[in-house]
Design a protein around this motif. Sequence first.
Motif, mmCIF file in Angstrom:
data_model
loop_
_atom_site.group_PDB
_atom_site.id
_atom_site.type_symbol
_atom_site.label_atom_id
_atom_site.label_comp_id
_atom_site.label_asym_id
_atom_site.label_seq_id
_atom_site.Cartn_x
_atom_site.Cartn_y
_atom_site.Cartn_z
ATOM 1 N N GLN A 1 37.349 38.265 47.276
ATOM 2 C CA GLN A 1 38.489 37.935 48.132
ATOM 3 C C GLN A 1 38.012 37.402 49.484
ATOM 4 O OE1 GLN A 1 39.795 40.113 50.852
ATOM 5 N NE2 GLN A 1 41.651 38.924 51.183
ATOM 6 N N ARG A 2 36.786 37.819 49.900
ATOM 7 C CA ARG A 2 36.201 37.268 51.122
ATOM 8 C C ARG A 2 35.393 36.008 50.825
ATOM 9 N NH1 ARG A 2 34.553 42.582 51.216
ATOM 10 N NH2 ARG A 2 32.432 41.906 50.773
ATOM 11 N N GLY A 3 35.476 35.504 49.588
ATOM 12 C CA GLY A 3 34.750 34.294 49.230
ATOM 13 C C GLY A 3 33.273 34.526 48.995
ATOM 14 N N GLU A 4 32.914 35.694 48.499
ATOM 15 C CA GLU A 4 31.501 35.985 48.263
ATOM 16 C C GLU A 4 31.261 36.468 46.831
ATOM 17 O OE1 GLU A 4 30.394 39.010 51.084
ATOM 18 O OE2 GLU A 4 30.807 37.744 52.822
ATOM 19 N N PHE A 5 30.041 36.222 46.351
ATOM 20 C CA PHE A 5 29.538 36.946 45.183
ATOM 21 C C PHE A 5 28.662 38.052 45.735
ATOM 22 C CE2 PHE A 5 29.716 32.627 43.224
ATOM 23 C CZ PHE A 5 30.622 32.915 42.231
ATOM 24 N N TYR A 6 28.749 39.226 45.187
ATOM 25 C CA TYR A 6 27.989 40.343 45.737
ATOM 26 C C TYR A 6 27.077 40.932 44.679
ATOM 27 C CZ TYR A 6 27.036 44.370 48.644
ATOM 28 O OH TYR A 6 26.416 45.310 49.420
ATOM 29 N N PHE A 7 25.776 40.977 44.965
ATOM 30 C CA PHE A 7 24.809 41.533 44.017
ATOM 31 C C PHE A 7 24.330 42.864 44.558
ATOM 32 C CE2 PHE A 7 24.466 37.013 44.330
ATOM 33 C CZ PHE A 7 24.342 36.559 43.039
ATOM 34 N N SER B 1 53.706 41.518 37.152
ATOM 35 C CA SER B 1 52.728 41.866 36.134
ATOM 36 C C SER B 1 51.492 40.971 36.263
ATOM 37 C CB SER B 1 53.333 41.833 34.735
ATOM 38 O OG SER B 1 53.769 40.532 34.466
ATOM 39 N N LEU B 2 50.372 41.546 35.893
ATOM 40 C CA LEU B 2 49.090 40.899 36.180
ATOM 41 C C LEU B 2 48.159 40.935 34.976
ATOM 42 C CD1 LEU B 2 46.983 39.877 38.411
ATOM 43 C CD2 LEU B 2 46.292 42.270 38.559
ATOM 44 N N GLU B 3 47.517 39.788 34.745
ATOM 45 C CA GLU B 3 46.351 39.745 33.844
ATOM 46 C C GLU B 3 45.276 39.018 34.622
ATOM 47 O OE1 GLU B 3 46.992 37.910 29.929
ATOM 48 O OE2 GLU B 3 49.101 38.459 30.211
ATOM 49 N N GLY B 4 44.074 39.588 34.672
ATOM 50 C CA GLY B 4 43.020 38.964 35.462
ATOM 51 C C GLY B 4 42.753 39.798 36.698
ATOM 52 N N GLU B 5 42.459 39.152 37.816
ATOM 53 C CA GLU B 5 42.108 39.929 39.000
ATOM 54 C C GLU B 5 42.870 39.448 40.233
ATOM 55 O OE1 GLU B 5 37.927 39.867 40.242
ATOM 56 O OE2 GLU B 5 38.188 41.933 40.930
ATOM 57 N N ALA B 6 43.336 40.395 41.042
ATOM 58 C CA ALA B 6 44.051 40.016 42.246
ATOM 59 C C ALA B 6 43.825 41.050 43.339
ATOM 60 C CB ALA B 6 45.544 39.880 41.966
ATOM 61 N N TYR B 7 43.869 40.560 44.574
ATOM 62 C CA TYR B 7 43.777 41.438 45.737
ATOM 63 C C TYR B 7 45.155 41.440 46.376
ATOM 64 C CZ TYR B 7 42.062 43.331 50.175
ATOM 65 O OH TYR B 7 41.840 44.114 51.281
ATOM 66 N N PHE B 8 45.706 42.635 46.619
ATOM 67 C CA PHE B 8 47.072 42.743 47.142
ATOM 68 C C PHE B 8 47.080 43.311 48.552
ATOM 69 C CE2 PHE B 8 49.693 42.086 43.354
ATOM 70 C CZ PHE B 8 48.796 42.290 42.326
ATOM 71 N N GLU B 9 47.880 42.702 49.427
ATOM 72 C CA GLU B 9 48.251 43.366 50.680
ATOM 73 C C GLU B 9 49.761 43.532 50.622
ATOM 74 O OE1 GLU B 9 44.834 41.572 53.646
ATOM 75 O OE2 GLU B 9 46.944 41.424 54.254
ATOM 76 N N VAL B 10 50.175 44.725 50.262
ATOM 77 C CA VAL B 10 51.583 44.943 49.988
ATOM 78 C C VAL B 10 52.342 45.253 51.280
ATOM 79 C CG1 VAL B 10 53.224 46.445 48.799
ATOM 80 C CG2 VAL B 10 51.137 45.715 47.644
ATOM 81 N N TRP C 1 46.087 37.517 46.560
ATOM 82 C CA TRP C 1 45.022 36.556 46.301
ATOM 83 C C TRP C 1 44.708 36.613 44.812
ATOM 84 C CZ3 TRP C 1 45.628 39.002 50.847
ATOM 85 C CH2 TRP C 1 45.335 38.316 52.032
ATOM 86 N N LEU C 2 44.816 35.492 44.125
ATOM 87 C CA LEU C 2 44.575 35.476 42.684
ATOM 88 C C LEU C 2 43.203 34.888 42.402
ATOM 89 C CD1 LEU C 2 48.086 34.033 41.853
ATOM 90 C CD2 LEU C 2 47.348 36.377 41.444
ATOM 91 N N ASN C 3 42.405 35.622 41.666
ATOM 92 C CA ASN C 3 41.082 35.129 41.319
ATOM 93 C C ASN C 3 41.167 34.197 40.105
ATOM 94 O OD1 ASN C 3 38.342 34.824 41.406
ATOM 95 N ND2 ASN C 3 37.861 36.998 41.263
ATOM 96 N N ALA C 4 40.026 33.584 39.750
ATOM 97 C CA ALA C 4 39.976 32.656 38.623
ATOM 98 C C ALA C 4 40.435 33.330 37.330
ATOM 99 C CB ALA C 4 38.560 32.127 38.460
ATOM 100 N N ALA C 5 40.995 32.534 36.407
ATOM 101 C CA ALA C 5 41.423 32.999 35.089
ATOM 102 C C ALA C 5 42.377 34.188 35.200
ATOM 103 C CB ALA C 5 40.204 33.369 34.221
ATOM 104 N N THR C 6 43.452 34.001 35.955
ATOM 105 C CA THR C 6 44.377 35.098 36.249
ATOM 106 C C THR C 6 45.830 34.631 36.121
ATOM 107 O OG1 THR C 6 42.823 36.208 37.717
ATOM 108 C CG2 THR C 6 45.154 36.635 38.118
ATOM 109 N N LYS C 7 46.689 35.534 35.619
ATOM 110 C CA LYS C 7 48.125 35.227 35.544
ATOM 111 C C LYS C 7 48.901 36.291 36.303
ATOM 112 C CE LYS C 7 48.252 33.306 30.923
ATOM 113 N NZ LYS C 7 48.659 33.550 29.553
#
Lengths: 370, 180
Positions: free
Chosen positions: A297-303, A208-217, A187-193
């Motif tokens: 990754q679950r579609g939430e902002f968490y405070f 290779s990764l720049e930005g944020e990603a969630y992996f299920e390998v 799952w690739l988050n915004a502003a990510t390569k």
Amino acid sequence: MSEHKQSQQARKLLQKYLDGKCTPGEEEQVLNWFYSFEEKENSLPDGITEADFKTTLTQRLDEELFHNHQPDPEKNVVILRRLFVAALVLFVSGIAIWMYLDRLPQVEDTALLAAEVPSLNNANQNDILPGGHYAKFIYADGKEQIRRDSTFFTFTPLDSHNRNRVAIEVPHAGIYKIILEDGTKVWLNAATKLSYPERFDDDQRLVSLEGEAYFEVAKDIHRPFLIDAHGTTIEVLGTAFNVNAYESDVKTYLVEGSVKVKKGMQENMLRPGQEAVVLDDHIQIAETDLEKNTAWQRGEFYFDGSNLPEIISRISHWYNVEFENEELLQGESTYKGAIKRNTNLSTALKILEVATGKSFIIKGRKVEIQ
Amino acid sequence: MNNVSDIQLLAHIREDNRLAFTELVNRYSPVLFRFVYKRTSCIEDTQDILQNVFASLWKRRMSVNVADSLYPYLFKAAKYEVIDWTVKKQKIIERSALLIETHASLSFMHSGEDDLMAKELAQLIEQEVEEMPSTMKNVFTLSRHHALSIKDIALQLSLSEQTVKNNISLAINRLCMKFK
């Protein structure tokens, strides 16, 4: 009576209902049939989220109602889309796949992501819609493709020796999911390569990764999965974890399985529930709050009260906005909770107002804190 | 915008406010999606049906007459679209036995359509609760289904009482905006 004949008879009654020609008894019969599905299983098929179909629906309605410039919009696209889906399903027969494709425009239209819309509330100059699915694929031969569907499956024939690398760029206000050749989900988050080979090597799987990603390998003991992020290497056998590599302080949050984080000469193993933060050439290991750190990754902002700067940066990535007077946000808040990312910017800011006691005013693509 | 009632939303939509229309689509599409998907079992067709439902609402925004909530209108519009889809697309009609004359004499129900719709809606609301962010869902479930006090919930989930209060009001807000 045969199934077919029965259906034919049922069809006649339904047509009568549509034409408004049913007797009260027949009408009751139709309604009874229609509402008999009520107790049926309520859940959505695997891999489909509410956000996926909302985005598709909004885009299609937008196209149908507000952009009439396309000469022959619906029919061909629908047919093409179906053919494409059918082809994919054949290709991986035996595996149940749920996917639906949106149209694939060849023009860059990131402007539609997090679009500015009029505000209903006089306090703001305007409002901003949430971001959506968007990715630019850049192939080795220089060809580019924009995709606005939610998920991309990589298919490479087993005997292929094509090791060309593909780069995916997800812009601000974008999000995207890709399933790699080995079955690994990213799952690739915004502003990510992310860059990956069309087919992995026989002894390793390197991305290779720049930005944020969630992996299920996907598990493959013969080919470790390696992520290179700003010179930090994360080595995996099969597991789920999040990598935040927006800056050089690469953060890894482990959900399950085990991973090894390497920087320079140092390397550390992580246990589930732990995080590794790379600072210069040093790796810090600590217990982590997974609910918070994988919320996107679950579609939430968490405070959680102490992560205001992080929330501000996540909001600016997702809605493609800049904050002004950020220094006004100091100290901690007692507020804790999550909100869904598929909401308008004004709604997300309302929660921040409650949490901080400051007011947030949207002006174009800027948010002024007062 | 989330706190705006359906009636207010419709008023904005009549002034061609697209943001209000988007809000309406966001408000009702999850629940309508499930409602339709149960009957079609096809994502692509469900998308098409919802597109028709919302597009026709936009086209008829000046003439639509709504008492205090849009959901009965939208559910009935979806019902017609589903039946139309069934007639045109479904080769073997699911549960067609219920539509065959010989069954007509059985007395099924004498409740009106509104009751049937309400029953289904209640079930769809349960699903909405399921999909809330986890803290909100836990707080809301303990509060409504187990009737715990704010203090007890705060203790049980190790949250502050203020957090529990915030989450309950957010949860109610969510449901209200979806089903008012």
